[in-house]
Design a protein around this motif. Structure first.
Motif, PDB file in Angstrom:
ATOM      1  N   PHE A 262       0.624  -0.805   0.182  1.00 31.93           N
ATOM      2  CA  PHE A 262      -0.614   0.044  -0.092  1.00 31.93           C
ATOM      3  C   PHE A 262       0.985   1.366  -0.739  1.00 31.93           C
ATOM      4  N   VAL A 263       0.220   2.497  -0.160  1.00 31.77           N
ATOM      5  CA  VAL A 263       0.910   3.711  -0.062  1.00 31.77           C
ATOM      6  C   VAL A 263      -0.421   4.786   0.482  1.00 31.77           C
ATOM      7  N   GLY A 264       0.578   5.913   1.253  1.00 33.39           N
ATOM      8  CA  GLY A 264      -0.789   6.086   2.160  1.00 33.39           C
ATOM      9  C   GLY A 264       0.002   7.703   2.222  1.00 33.39           C
ATOM     10  N   LEU A 265      -1.419   8.956   2.570  1.00 30.75           N
ATOM     11  CA  LEU A 265      -1.271  10.060   2.690  1.00 30.75           C
ATOM     12  C   LEU A 265      -2.057  10.460   3.891  1.00 30.75           C
ATOM     13  N   GLY A 266      -1.545  11.545   4.647  1.00 27.60           N
ATOM     14  CA  GLY A 266      -2.299  11.564   6.092  1.00 27.60           C
ATOM     15  C   GLY A 266      -1.710  12.972   6.360  1.00 27.60           C
ATOM     16  N   ALA A 267      -2.508  13.224   7.785  1.00 25.91           N
ATOM     17  CA  ALA A 267      -2.000  15.002   8.265  1.00 25.91           C
ATOM     18  C   ALA A 267      -2.074  14.694   9.654  1.00 25.91           C
ATOM     19  N   MET A 268      -1.198  14.913  10.131  1.00 23.23           N
ATOM     20  CA  MET A 268      -1.276  14.964  11.677  1.00 23.23           C
ATOM     21  C   MET A 268      -1.044  16.539  12.374  1.00 23.23           C
ATOM     22  N   MET A 269      -1.765  16.408  13.483  1.00 24.51           N
ATOM     23  CA  MET A 269      -1.458  17.236  14.687  1.00 24.51           C
ATOM     24  C   MET A 269      -0.099  17.098  15.926  1.00 24.51           C
ATOM     25  N   ASN A 270       0.689  17.913  15.796  1.00 29.30           N
ATOM     26  CA  ASN A 270       1.492  17.711  16.595  1.00 29.30           C
ATOM     27  C   ASN A 270       1.729  18.344  17.668  1.00 29.30           C
ATOM     28  N   PHE A 271       2.252  17.308  19.087  1.00 28.30           N
ATOM     29  CA  PHE A 271       3.015  18.420  20.473  1.00 28.30           C
ATOM     30  C   PHE A 271       4.114  18.377  20.456  1.00 28.30           C
ATOM     31  N   SER A 272       5.159  19.088  20.539  1.00 32.74           N
ATOM     32  CA  SER A 272       6.533  18.471  20.946  1.00 32.74           C
ATOM     33  C   SER A 272       6.887  19.587  21.708  1.00 32.74           C
ATOM     34  N   LYS A 273       8.328  19.050  22.203  1.00 38.66           N
ATOM     35  CA  LYS A 273       8.514  19.496  23.859  1.00 38.66           C
ATOM     36  C   LYS A 273      10.381  19.422  22.820  1.00 38.66           C
ATOM     37  N   PRO A 274      11.224  20.391  22.700  1.00 42.11           N
ATOM     38  CA  PRO A 274      12.611  20.144  22.312  1.00 42.11           C
ATOM     39  C   PRO A 274      13.660  20.287  23.480  1.00 42.11           C
ATOM     40  N   THR A 275      14.753  19.893  24.018  1.00 36.24           N
ATOM     41  CA  THR A 275      15.663  20.521  25.040  1.00 36.24           C
ATOM     42  C   THR A 275      16.883  20.285  24.571  1.00 36.24           C
ATOM     43  N   PHE A 276      17.434  21.451  25.220  1.00 39.31           N
ATOM     44  CA  PHE A 276      18.766  22.037  23.936  1.00 39.31           C
ATOM     45  C   PHE A 276      19.932  22.321  25.687  1.00 39.31           C
ATOM     46  N   GLU A 277      21.096  21.853  25.401  1.00 43.97           N
ATOM     47  CA  GLU A 277      22.323  21.988  26.378  1.00 43.97           C
ATOM     48  C   GLU A 277      23.616  21.861  25.440  1.00 43.97           C
ATOM     49  N   SER A 278      23.913  22.847  26.875  1.00 35.80           N
ATOM     50  CA  SER A 278      25.864  22.764  25.914  1.00 35.80           C
ATOM     51  C   SER A 278      26.920  22.657  27.182  1.00 35.80           C
ATOM     52  N   SER A 279      27.353  21.106  26.788  1.00 35.12           N
ATOM     53  CA  SER A 279      28.756  20.650  27.582  1.00 35.12           C
ATOM     54  C   SER A 279      29.229  21.611  28.136  1.00 35.12           C
ATOM     55  N   LEU A 280      29.669  22.842  27.246  1.00 33.58           N
ATOM     56  CA  LEU A 280      30.688  23.845  28.166  1.00 33.58           C
ATOM     57  C   LEU A 280      30.075  24.599  29.078  1.00 33.58           C
ATOM     58  N   GLY A 281      28.800  24.730  29.932  1.00 34.98           N
ATOM     59  CA  GLY A 281      27.897  25.303  30.400  1.00 34.98           C
ATOM     60  C   GLY A 281      26.649  26.046  29.989  1.00 34.98           C
ATOM     61  N   ASP A 282      26.608  27.000  30.850  1.00 32.96           N
ATOM     62  CA  ASP A 282      25.236  27.975  30.490  1.00 32.96           C
ATOM     63  C   ASP A 282      25.340  29.323  29.543  1.00 32.96           C
ATOM     64  N   TYR A 283      24.598  28.373  28.311  1.00 34.35           N
ATOM     65  CA  TYR A 283      24.358  28.704  26.814  1.00 34.35           C
ATOM     66  C   TYR A 283      23.366  30.261  27.584  1.00 34.35           C
ATOM     67  N   LEU A 284      22.562  30.567  28.621  1.00 32.32           N
ATOM     68  CA  LEU A 284      21.288  31.343  28.770  1.00 32.32           C
ATOM     69  C   LEU A 284      22.331  32.916  29.362  1.00 32.32           C
ATOM     70  N   THR A 285      22.987  32.702  30.208  1.00 30.74           N
ATOM     71  CA  THR A 285      24.265  33.228  31.135  1.00 30.74           C
ATOM     72  C   THR A 285      25.151  33.874  30.301  1.00 30.74           C
ATOM     73  N   ASP A 286      25.897  32.947  29.441  1.00 29.07           N
ATOM     74  CA  ASP A 286      27.225  33.055  28.685  1.00 29.07           C
ATOM     75  C   ASP A 286      27.551  32.209  27.268  1.00 29.07           C
ATOM     76  N   PRO A 287      26.487  33.668  26.199  1.00 24.65           N
ATOM     77  CA  PRO A 287      25.872  32.517  24.826  1.00 24.65           C
ATOM     78  C   PRO A 287      27.696  32.254  24.680  1.00 24.65           C
ATOM     79  N   SER A 288      28.726  33.004  24.382  1.00 24.76           N
ATOM     80  CA  SER A 288      29.693  32.887  23.419  1.00 24.76           C
ATOM     81  C   SER A 288      30.115  31.362  23.697  1.00 24.76           C
TER      82      SER A 288
END
Length: 242
Positions: free
Chosen positions: A153-179
């Motif tokens: 078969f082949v299919g075609l559809g539409a979805m409503m999506n609820f997403s939640k991403p996360t992010f971090e840097s192992s070098l430190g807190d990017y919010l206080t030190d964007p550099s």
């Protein structure tokens, strides 16, 4: 570009009820199933065209439930009358959850390479929607002693999506030190708020009959989202990958 997912999954479905609506001369049957698979997240992590970051690297899992409606009864009768809709179309409702850990697959020891290597994130997506499947072979005799044991078969559809991403840097807190981030990620390029978006999908697969009331479905799909923030990254430059 927008966020995309390639998904390969296997679904086990069971035919649990059928009934006839005599007043409308309609006969329907229903199936419910669960699926489990792997998802390749094509995101702004990595380089455009890089096979590892775009296909094999940022791999996650998918799990969900599906509900099918057929326009015929699964109780096969050799002399039953059917039409094109009953012979070839299934309607599918789906509720599923996808998740993957994301990172840049960058080699080198330059300052920018080290900053990219330190970036880590994840993406979690809940899907709720509907898919129309077109089956190439006759569905009304599928799984019977008179018909096929498989149904591509082949299919075609539409979805409503609820997403939640996360992010971090192992070098430190990017919010206080964007550099600690590469230059293009320092200004309004990182998003970790939940959001609701829409997506369209195309699928190709086959259904395999394994019992009188049960099937296995092997399904591969491509899903395209209307948001570029599901992976948590949205740098504003020409190298923005997806």
């Amino acid at each position: 570009m927008r966020f995309k997912i390639l998904l390969l999954s296997a679904l086990f479905s069971v035919n649990f009820h059928s009934f006839s609506q005599n007043s409308l001369q309609l006969e329907n049957s229903f199936e419910a199933g669960i699926h489990l698979g792997v998802a390749s997240f094509q995101t702004d992590y990595g380089e455009r065209g890089d096979f590892k970051s775009g296909v094999t690297g940022n791999i996650g899992f998918a799990i969900g439930a599906a509900f099918y409606m057929n326009f015929f009864s699964r109780q096969y009768e050799w002399n039953a009358k059917s039409d094109w809709l009953a012979d070839h179309i299934k309607l599918k409702g789906e509720f599923s959850y996808l998740r993957a850990d994301l990172e840049h697959f960058i080699e080198g020891d330059s300052p920018t390479a080290i900053q990219l290597q330190a970036m880590h994130g994840s993406s979690s997506v809940v899907n709720l929607g509907a898919i129309v499947e077109y089956h190439f072979l006759n569905l009304t005799s599928f799984g019977s002693s008179y018909g096929n044991t498989y149904s591509p078969f082949v299919g075609l559809g539409a979805m409503m999506n609820f997403s939640k991403p996360t992010f971090e840097s192992s070098l430190g807190d990017y919010l206080t030190d964007p550099s600690i981030l590469p230059l293009k990620y320092r200004s309004n390029a990182i998003y970790t708020d939940p959001e609701t978006v829409f997506s369209v999908l195309m699928s190709v697969g086959t259904r395999i009959n394994v019992g009188r009331t049960s099937d296995i479905v092997i399904d591969s799909r491509w899903q395209y989202f209307t948001s570029n923030k599901i992976d948590g990254l949205d740098p504003k430059d020409d190298a923005n990958k997806y």
